[in-house]
Design a protein around this motif. Structure first.
Motif, short mmCIF file in Angstrom:
data_model
loop_
_atom_site.label_atom_id
_atom_site.label_comp_id
_atom_site.label_asym_id
_atom_site.label_seq_id
_atom_site.Cartn_x
_atom_site.Cartn_y
_atom_site.Cartn_z
N GLY A 192 10.83 -8.58 -13.08
CA GLY A 192 10.39 -7.28 -13.53
C GLY A 192 11.04 -6.12 -12.81
O GLY A 192 10.75 -4.96 -13.11
N VAL A 193 11.93 -6.42 -11.85
CA VAL A 193 12.71 -5.37 -11.21
C VAL A 193 13.64 -4.75 -12.25
O VAL A 193 14.21 -5.46 -13.09
N ASP A 194 13.80 -3.43 -12.22
CA ASP A 194 14.61 -2.75 -13.22
C ASP A 194 16.09 -2.72 -12.86
O ASP A 194 16.94 -2.82 -13.75
N ARG A 195 16.38 -2.54 -11.56
CA ARG A 195 17.77 -2.48 -11.12
C ARG A 195 17.91 -3.22 -9.80
O ARG A 195 17.04 -3.13 -8.93
N VAL A 196 19.00 -3.94 -9.67
CA VAL A 196 19.30 -4.60 -8.40
C VAL A 196 20.39 -3.81 -7.69
O VAL A 196 21.31 -3.27 -8.32
N LYS B 18 0.84 -1.21 0.00
CA LYS B 18 0.00 0.00 0.00
C LYS B 18 0.87 1.25 0.00
O LYS B 18 0.57 2.24 -0.69
N THR B 19 1.95 1.21 0.78
CA THR B 19 2.86 2.35 0.83
C THR B 19 3.44 2.64 -0.54
O THR B 19 3.48 3.79 -1.00
N ALA B 20 3.87 1.59 -1.23
CA ALA B 20 4.42 1.76 -2.57
C ALA B 20 3.38 2.33 -3.52
O ALA B 20 3.67 3.23 -4.33
N ARG B 21 2.14 1.84 -3.41
CA ARG B 21 1.07 2.36 -4.26
C ARG B 21 0.83 3.84 -3.99
O ARG B 21 0.62 4.63 -4.91
N ASP B 22 0.89 4.22 -2.73
CA ASP B 22 0.69 5.63 -2.38
C ASP B 22 1.77 6.51 -3.01
O ASP B 22 1.46 7.62 -3.50
N TRP B 23 3.01 6.06 -3.01
CA TRP B 23 4.08 6.86 -3.62
C TRP B 23 3.90 6.95 -5.13
O TRP B 23 4.16 8.00 -5.73
N GLU C 132 7.39 -8.82 -5.21
CA GLU C 132 6.69 -9.16 -6.45
C GLU C 132 5.38 -8.39 -6.55
O GLU C 132 5.01 -7.89 -7.62
N SER C 133 4.68 -8.25 -5.42
CA SER C 133 3.42 -7.50 -5.42
C SER C 133 3.66 -6.03 -5.76
O SER C 133 2.84 -5.40 -6.44
N ILE C 134 4.77 -5.47 -5.30
CA ILE C 134 5.09 -4.08 -5.61
C ILE C 134 5.42 -3.92 -7.09
O ILE C 134 4.96 -2.98 -7.75
N VAL C 135 6.18 -4.86 -7.64
CA VAL C 135 6.51 -4.81 -9.06
C VAL C 135 5.24 -4.84 -9.91
O VAL C 135 5.13 -4.15 -10.93
N ASP C 136 4.25 -5.61 -9.46
CA ASP C 136 3.01 -5.75 -10.21
C ASP C 136 2.12 -4.51 -10.18
O ASP C 136 1.13 -4.42 -10.92
N LEU C 137 2.45 -3.54 -9.32
CA LEU C 137 1.61 -2.34 -9.21
C LEU C 137 1.64 -1.47 -10.45
O LEU C 137 0.66 -0.81 -10.77
N ASP D 217 3.73 -0.85 -14.52
CA ASP D 217 4.76 -1.22 -15.49
C ASP D 217 5.48 0.01 -16.04
O ASP D 217 6.27 -0.08 -16.99
N THR D 218 5.22 1.18 -15.44
CA THR D 218 5.89 2.40 -15.89
C THR D 218 6.86 2.97 -14.85
O THR D 218 7.71 3.79 -15.19
N VAL D 219 6.72 2.56 -13.60
CA VAL D 219 7.60 3.05 -12.54
C VAL D 219 8.85 2.18 -12.46
O VAL D 219 8.76 0.95 -12.51
N THR D 220 10.00 2.81 -12.36
CA THR D 220 11.26 2.08 -12.20
C THR D 220 11.37 1.55 -10.77
O THR D 220 11.15 2.29 -9.81
N ILE D 221 11.69 0.27 -10.66
CA ILE D 221 11.83 -0.36 -9.35
C ILE D 221 13.27 -0.81 -9.15
O ILE D 221 13.80 -1.58 -9.95
N GLN D 222 13.90 -0.30 -8.10
CA GLN D 222 15.23 -0.78 -7.74
C GLN D 222 15.13 -1.47 -6.38
O GLN D 222 14.48 -0.98 -5.47
N VAL D 223 15.77 -2.64 -6.28
CA VAL D 223 15.60 -3.49 -5.11
C VAL D 223 16.94 -3.92 -4.56
O VAL D 223 17.84 -4.34 -5.31
#
Length: 245
Positions: A101-105, A38-43, A71-76, A78-84
């Motif tokens: 689907g993570v963009d950067r590790v 939910k936090t990720a979705r809010d951002w 994985e649930s955050i990545v699925d939120l 497909d346009t936001v860059t996710i670094q993990v």
């Protein structure tokens, strides 16, 4: 640094199933802020273009722990860059996340203990590795910020640039989570040592802190506690960047 290219990146640090912010990188400190998905979705709804996700349980335990949440955050979106980051210890761990689907590790301990892992992952997935250099008392620390390496951050940054890192994430752990301001000279030293982007982190509490880090030539700043504690809204953080000319 063109103000339009300087990015505000919200942090979503995950521990015990909660979004948290630690103080000085110490386990068991700080506050909880609820469901990390939910936090990720809010951002994302607030306009974030990149999210900085850290599996803190993984960082402390040396293995990935919060895979389902990530994985649930990545699925939120497909346009936001996710670094993990957090708990990534092998090239296979990294490739698994990238396949998800993570963009950067983000590699910290693994890169320090086995620098060739950066080159190995880069060979398979170019421009996908961010090396995390967390500094306490002027030296890079690993294993969840608990062990010193004796290596200066600027020296380490140059080493990883040569191995193919796409960017450096520099965290000033001494001020992390304390809302007491930044020490931009530490970030500037890392920026000056490399020709790849440097993402700053640690200590941001005000718009002036953002501007100070931007002035170092850093490409972005990760912000956690200031956003979660209401010291800054995301819009205020963006406005700070836009005001620098």
């Amino acid at each position: 640094m063109d103000s339009a290219s300087f990015e505000i990146i919200p942090a979503v640090d995950i521990q015990d199933g909660q979004a948290v912010q630690l103080i000085g990188g110490k386990r068991g400190t700080g506050s909880e802020y609820g469901d990390p998905v939910k936090t990720a979705r809010d951002w994302i709804d607030a306009g974030a273009q990149t999210l900085h996700i850290v599996d803190l349980d993984g960082a402390f335990e040396g293995k990935r722990v919060n895979a389902e949440t990530i994985e649930s955050i990545v699925d939120l979106s497909d346009t936001v860059t996710i670094q993990v980051g957090g708990g990534i210890r092998t090239a296979s761990d990294a490739i698994e996340l990238l396949d998800l689907g993570v963009d950067r590790v983000i590699l910290g301990t693994a890169a320090v203990e086995n620098p060739s892992i950066v080159e190995e992952i880069n060979d398979r997935r170019p421009d996908s590795v961010v090396v995390s250099l967390d500094a306490k008392n002027g030296e890079v620390v690993v294993e969840g910020w608990t062990e010193g390496t004796g290596i200066a951050p600027a020296e380490a940054a140059s080493r990883y640039e040569n191995l193919g890192a796409a960017a450096i994430l520099f965290t000033d752990v001494d001020v992390e989570g304390q809302l007491a301001g930044v020490r931009s000279e530490h970030t500037a030293a890392v920026v000056d040592a490399v020709n790849i982007p440097v993402i700053a982190s640690g200590g941001v509490a005000t718009q002036e802190d953002i501007q100070e880090l931007q002035s170092t030539g850093a490409s972005a700043v990760v912000i956690g506690s200031a956003l979660y504690e209401g010291e800054l809204t995301f819009d205020e953080a963006l406005s700070a960047v836009q005001s620098v000319r």
